[in-house]
Design a protein around this motif. Structure first.
Motif, short mmCIF file in Angstrom:
data_model
loop_
_atom_site.label_atom_id
_atom_site.label_comp_id
_atom_site.label_asym_id
_atom_site.label_seq_id
_atom_site.Cartn_x
_atom_site.Cartn_y
_atom_site.Cartn_z
N THR A 52 52.53 25.71 -18.58
CA THR A 52 53.63 26.67 -18.47
C THR A 52 53.19 27.93 -17.73
N VAL A 53 52.06 28.50 -18.12
CA VAL A 53 51.64 29.78 -17.54
C VAL A 53 50.84 29.62 -16.26
N SER A 54 50.47 28.40 -15.89
CA SER A 54 49.68 28.21 -14.68
C SER A 54 50.54 28.11 -13.43
N SER A 55 51.86 28.16 -13.58
CA SER A 55 52.74 28.12 -12.41
C SER A 55 52.52 29.36 -11.55
N TYR A 56 52.26 29.14 -10.28
CA TYR A 56 51.99 30.25 -9.36
C TYR A 56 53.17 31.21 -9.28
N GLU A 57 54.39 30.67 -9.26
CA GLU A 57 55.57 31.52 -9.11
C GLU A 57 55.86 32.32 -10.37
N LEU A 58 55.25 31.97 -11.51
CA LEU A 58 55.46 32.73 -12.73
C LEU A 58 54.93 34.16 -12.60
N ILE A 59 53.95 34.36 -11.71
CA ILE A 59 53.40 35.71 -11.49
C ILE A 59 54.49 36.65 -10.99
N THR A 60 55.54 36.10 -10.39
CA THR A 60 56.64 36.92 -9.90
C THR A 60 57.25 37.76 -11.01
N ILE A 61 57.35 37.20 -12.20
CA ILE A 61 58.06 37.89 -13.30
C ILE A 61 57.35 39.17 -13.72
N PRO A 62 56.04 39.16 -14.06
CA PRO A 62 55.42 40.44 -14.44
C PRO A 62 55.42 41.46 -13.32
N MET A 63 55.30 41.01 -12.07
CA MET A 63 55.30 41.95 -10.96
C MET A 63 56.67 42.62 -10.77
N PHE A 64 57.73 41.83 -10.87
CA PHE A 64 59.08 42.40 -10.77
C PHE A 64 59.38 43.32 -11.95
N LEU A 65 58.95 42.94 -13.15
CA LEU A 65 59.15 43.80 -14.32
C LEU A 65 58.36 45.09 -14.18
N LEU A 66 57.14 45.01 -13.68
CA LEU A 66 56.34 46.21 -13.47
C LEU A 66 56.98 47.10 -12.41
N MET A 67 57.50 46.49 -11.35
CA MET A 67 58.18 47.26 -10.32
C MET A 67 59.37 48.01 -10.90
#
Length: 428
Positions: A52-67
């Protein structure tokens, strides 16, 4: 019978207040034991968290939330409303229209609707009430304008849909641009009609000189640059959504530093809130995967897809029934919960019927916007009520004209699919 029992268990857990991710995880685990055995359930639990957490595109979520958190910290939303109000506030219903434009602009740099609604509640709603707007109308336009962050990229909801449906997140985000513009103008048109019908409830603001309006434009320059950094690089193919999200978070940090609002405490708090939101979404996705494994073993999804495909009726009738179901669910459930519960089952059905999953995903998010302002659970209305200190019933009443207008926009997207699919088709 096992599938029905597990679904009942899931809704019982949700009803007693168990978080969505844990509800789906527990129900899925019980289901795996029921259709297999304890070893099957344990083997799935050993592999699911990592997959579940190894999906490359999942990194998009924390970055957008941080933005989003950094943008809130920068205070740029205040300037955004000031600029739009200065340019169109003097026309009938102008401050309401400025709120819609602010919601769209803020949505383009913030992927969460609740943050957008809270910010607009603190900026535009007091200004409208002070100008003499009817509080019900003002609260309604603030609540519905906050939902634009769900549709206009960067949208966390579209990213979650893309991960669940296994479709291109980049095309989904770009596909939300034109619908986002259409929905924004739909909100503005609704405000204008209400202002014409009830002029005393939406008075005009004093006209601002052209020189002052031009001077104020400098305040939105960083926001426009951030929009280009995120959406522009995705559309042009220069960067993937994941790379664009990191670029956006870096750009948002740059704005915070430039506006001299950067301190270790503020940045740490923003990072913590983004991490908390990410963990919540990751847990929901993990629960959804466990529940999906159970559905796969019971062949519920495959049987349902086959049954629907063989129904002696038009595929458009099935589509309208599905969208109606989403409208009803949206009035009672959290939107992320609806996504994780339904997308793994509904998307294969949509594809089997010959519909484009990207087109359907964008329409699903527009309907989610309606759910965010529909009683009794419409979350944005509660956010506006809390931050503006207005009765929640007043906010719900103010959103009714916008709900009707949203249905008209949804009809446009159904009749003209290219409003959604045209820009993604041009991507490299």
């Amino acid at each position: 019978m096992i599938a029905v029992s597990i679904i009942i268990l899931l809704f019982l857990l949700l009803a007693i207040g168990v978080p969505v991710g844990f509800s789906m995880g527990v129900a899925g685990a019980v289901g795996l034991v029921a259709v297999g055995n304890l070893d099957v359930m344990l083997s799935v639990l050993q592999t699911s968290p990592l997959s579940t957490v190894s999906s490359y595109e999942l990194i998009t979520i924390p970055m957008f939330l941080l933005m989003a958190e950094l943008v809130l910290l920068s205070g740029i939303a205040d300037d955004l409303f000031t600029v739009t109000a200065a340019w169109i506030g003097h026309v009938r219903g102008g401050l309401g229209m400025a709120t819609a434009l602010s919601g769209a602009g803020f949505g383009a740099i913030c992927g969460t609707s609740t943050a957008s609604a809270a910010t607009l509640s603190a900026t535009s709603l007091p200004a409208m009430v002070k100008q003499g707007y009817d509080p019900r109308m003002a609260a309604g336009v603030v609540a519905v304008s906050g939902t634009l962050a769900m549709l206009i990229p960067p949208s966390v909801a579209l990213v979650v849909y893309g991960l669940l449906a296994d479709v291109s997140v980049g095309k989904l985000l770009v596909g939300g641009i034109i619908p986002g513009i259409i929905v924004t103008f739909t909100i503005m048109a609704t405000v204008w009609v209400l202002a014409v019908l009830y002029p005393k409830e939406a008075p005009c603001s004093p006209r601002v000189s052209l020189l002052d309006r031009l001077r104020l434009l400098r305040g939105v320059g960083p926001m426009l640059l951030l929009m280009i950094m995120v959406t522009g690089v995705i559309y042009s193919g220069i960067a993937t959504p994941t790379e664009a999200s990191a670029l956006g978070a870096t750009g948002a940090l740059g704005i915070v530093i430039w506006r001299r609002r950067c301190s270790w405490t503020n940045v740490r708090q923003a990072a913590r809130r983004a991490a908390q939101g990410t963990c919540m979404i990751a847990m929901i996705l993990l629960g959804a995967q466990l529940f999906g494994y159970f559905f796969t073993l019971t062949h519920v999804t495959q049987d349902l897809v086959t049954w629907v495909a063989e129904l002696p009726t038009s595929r458009w009738v099935i589509m309208v029934v599905l969208l109606s179901m989403y409208i009803v669910l949206g009035a009672f459930m959290d939107q992320i919960a609806i996504l994780v519960l339904t997308v793994p089952v509904v998307v294969p059905m949509i594809v089997k019927l010959g519909f484009d999953p990207i087109w359907f995903g964008v329409i699903k998010i527009v309907i989610a916007e309606v759910g965010m302002i529909t009683p009794p659970i419409g979350l944005n209305c509660y956010v506006v009520s809390r931050y503006a200190n207005r009765p929640v019933g007043e906010v719900f009443r103010g959103t009714i004209p916008h709900i009707v207008a949203h249905f008209l926009a949804i009809a446009v997207f159904l009749l003209f699919p290219q409003t959604i699919l045209w820009l993604p088709s041009l991507m490299r």
